[in-house]
Design an enzyme around this catalytic site. Structure first.
Site: not given
Length: 306
Positions: A228, A254, A271
């Site tokens: 988280r 990402r 990414e």
């Protein structure tokens, strides 16, 4: 454009992979099955397969093209050609921009916190003293995937770091020199965005566990587990995604983060080509990806048949 022009029917989606990807990508069968369950005609296709009619697809979703870095010009030519006949996700200009880690300079120019990075071009000015003294550093090529040809060096190993830089330059590759962030020992954070919205995150162990060693067989995501993220991490990751050039945001992204010495998150990598999205760790992530792809594919198919 694409199969939608052939008449009514399910949107056709190519889930683009490679030889290494087809063998190792745990997400690939999940994505293909999820898209088919959503009513799309999905199939896995190798990007470099011969005689593929990319124009028969409404959308080509780049996933595990994990050999692209060693065949970059060929891969970029494929992306450009494929984008001319179908919708490519992510778009070809984004793929080209993201294929070289000099994009970190663009992110920094947009105010996104990134790991401080110096790029050493082949034939450009450079001296061993530029590595600095008294600090650990990371050396890697600006075009790479899976941390290939990457190593970290302690202050007493700067001569080895300099040899690493020279080796990359002699190969005609641009070298990157970054400070090694000690707090990466607490884990790298990978925040996944799907359809422009934060979906889920994982935390994984550090890759460069042994100083002075280039290990191209290392495990890519050691100890990956659901995570988280903090509000500060989310803010930096969202800023990185918002800084991607182009008229539309990436369908998937990402953002890999670590903490600097002040415990503030900084971008290590963004990414946008073929990142592992860790969908097996988050079923809702798979649902979000399927929804984003379905919406994009059906929009293209609907437009072609209108």
């Amino acid at each position: 454009m694409g199969a939608g022009g052939n008449g009514a029917g399910a949107a056709r989606v190519a889930v683009v992979t490679s030889g290494p990807g087809a063998a190792q990508d745990a997400d690939l069968p999940l994505i293909v099955a999820g898209l088919r369950d959503a009513g799309l005609a999905a199939e896995a296709v190798h990007w470099d397969a011969e005689h593929v009619r990319w124009d028969r697809f409404d959308l080509a979703l780049i996933r595990s093209t994990w050999d692209y870095a060693g065949r970059l010009e060929e891969f970029l030519a494929w992306a450009d050609a494929t984008a001319r006949v179908t919708r490519l996700c992510n778009p070809a200009p984004v793929v080209r921009w993201n294929s070289d880690k000099r994009y970190l300079l663009d992110l920094a120019a947009r105010g996104v916190p990134v790991v401080p990075t110096r790029f050493v071009e082949p034939g450009g000015p450079w001296a061993e003293e530029d590595l600095g003294a008294g600090r650990p550093v990371v050396v890697k090529p600006s075009v790479s995937a899976g941390a290939r040809d990457t190593a970290r060096y302690e202050p007493g190993q700067l001569a080895d770091a300099a040899r690493h830089v020279r080796m990359l330059r002699e190969q005609g590759r641009t070298a990157m020199v970054q400070p090694y962030l000690r707090l990466v020992a607490e884990g790298e954070r990978a925040l996944v965005f799907l359809g422009g919205t934060f979906s889920h995150a994982i935390r994984k162990g550090p890759l460069l566990t042994e100083a002075g060693v280039v290990d191209n067989a290392r495990v890519a995501h050691p100890g990956a587990a659901p995570y988280r993220p903090s509000e500060a991490e989310l803010a930096v990751a969202r800023a990185a995604v918002a800084a991607v050039p182009g008229p539309e945001g990436p369908l998937f992204a990402r953002v890999d983060l670590a903490l600097d010495e002040g415990r503030e998150p900084v971008v290590m990598e963004l990414e946008l080509i073929e990142p592992n999205l860790f969908l097996g760790m988050n079923p809702r992530g798979l649902d979000r990806l399927v929804a984003a792809v379905a919406g994009a594919g059906e929009a293209v198919a609907g437009g072609a048949t209108a």
